[in-house]
Design an enzyme around this catalytic site. Structure first.
Site, PDB file in Angstrom:
ATOM      1  N   GLY A  18       0.803  -1.212   0.000  1.00 20.86           N
ATOM      2  CA  GLY A  18       0.000   0.000   0.000  1.00 20.86           C
ATOM      3  C   GLY A  18       0.836   1.262   0.000  1.00 20.86           C
ATOM      4  O   GLY A  18       2.043   1.236  -0.275  1.00 20.86           O
ATOM      5  N   GLN A  19       0.186   2.380   0.312  1.00 19.78           N
ATOM      6  CA  GLN A  19       0.835   3.675   0.209  1.00 19.78           C
ATOM      7  C   GLN A  19       0.858   4.371   1.571  1.00 19.78           C
ATOM      8  O   GLN A  19       1.184   3.736   2.563  1.00 19.78           O
ATOM      9  CB  GLN A  19       0.123   4.472  -0.890  1.00 19.78           C
ATOM     10  CG  GLN A  19       0.154   3.702  -2.223  1.00 19.78           C
ATOM     11  CD  GLN A  19      -0.411   4.448  -3.393  1.00 19.78           C
ATOM     12  OE1 GLN A  19      -0.093   5.604  -3.624  1.00 19.78           O
ATOM     13  NE2 GLN A  19      -1.274   3.786  -4.157  1.00 19.78           N
TER      14      GLN A  19
ATOM     15  N   CYS B  25      -3.719   6.537   0.878  1.00 20.97           N
ATOM     16  CA  CYS B  25      -3.703   5.396  -0.045  1.00 20.97           C
ATOM     17  C   CYS B  25      -3.566   5.827  -1.498  1.00 20.97           C
ATOM     18  O   CYS B  25      -3.898   5.065  -2.416  1.00 20.97           O
ATOM     19  CB  CYS B  25      -4.948   4.524   0.141  1.00 20.97           C
ATOM     20  SG  CYS B  25      -5.096   3.878   1.823  1.00 20.97           S
TER      21      CYS B  25
END
Length: 244
Positions: A89-90, A193
């Site tokens: 993910g971010q 995200c």
């Protein structure tokens, strides 16, 4: 329309056997570095067969974490410490009022399927939210669990819970974060995200007008976990534990 991930939760995700799942709740804020080190150590012990699986419920002080796909441009303003997490993910935010749930589960003995595991984490969140009459939904093109916001406009949705995982030797780490009553303005320091579309924001149970306590959420989480992943027992019956 049926989401493709809906079909992934039809098969059991419970362990065939084992010593049970430890259920731990930490009442004080846990520093991110300490949580990460504890997760790594416990996951290694689970993989070695020397410790039971663990579901750890906690809160962090305000901070941002970056996943393996994070882009530097998505960190708008480093208002709080930023930690590389190693999860997928971010960028995301963690802080007071958010129930973080770290799951260290042995997928080798449950179901060694990453996509199915993520789908079951979504189901864990959706089932938990349903206890408060909140309809959480999964989206094929967006990770996490979302609620529709017709009050904001047509097509508007807000994320109420985030998901980020990492597997090592088929033992899971990291997990989910449900927004109970965090300071939502703290999310403005990042592009959560990596989603820049203005129709998609962030919400919480409090933002939806629900006077839900963290204890209420913890009870719903445990009931949902047993429904989705199987019974917790043994040392798991310690419903609350404070660690320093």
């Amino acid at each position: 329309m049926v989401n493709a991930r809906d079909t992934l939760i039809s098969l059991p995700f419970s362990a065939a056997s084992g010593p049970g799942v430890e259920w731990r709740i930490t009442d004080s804020y846990v520093a991110y570095e300490d949580a990460l080190a504890a997760m790594e150590a416990r996951a290694a012990a689970i993989a070695d067969g020397t410790a039971p699986e663990l579901v750890w419920l906690l809160e962090h002080p305000p901070l941002y974490t970056s996943g393996t796909s994070a882009k530097a441009s998505d960190l708008i303003e480093a208002r709080f410490p930023v930690f590389p997490s190693g999860r997928g993910g971010q960028f995301t935010y963690h802080g007071p009022g958010q129930r973080v749930v770290y799951l260290m589960l042995d997928l080798k003995h449950r179901r060694p399927d990453v996509r199915a595991y993520v789908a079951n984490l979504e189901e864990l969140i959706i089932t938990t939210l349903a206890a408060f009459n909140v309809r959480g939904e999964r989206r094929e093109d967006r990770v996490g669990v979302w609620v529709k916001r017709p009050d904001k406009g047509d097509g508007y949705e807000d994320k109420i819970a985030a998901i980020g995982v990492r597997l090592k030797r088929w033992v899971s780490m990291h997990g989910i974060a449900i927004n109970v009553e965090p300071e939502l303005s703290h999310f403005a320091g990042i592009v959560p995200c990596g989603i820049e579309d203005s129709r998609y924001g962030v919400t919480s149970l409090a933002d939806l007008g629900l006077p839900v306590t963290m204890h209420d959420v913890d009870i719903a989480l445990r009931q949902a976990f047993e429904q989705v992943f199987g019974e917790v027992h043994g040392v798991a019956d310690q419903m609350a534990e404070t660690t320093n």
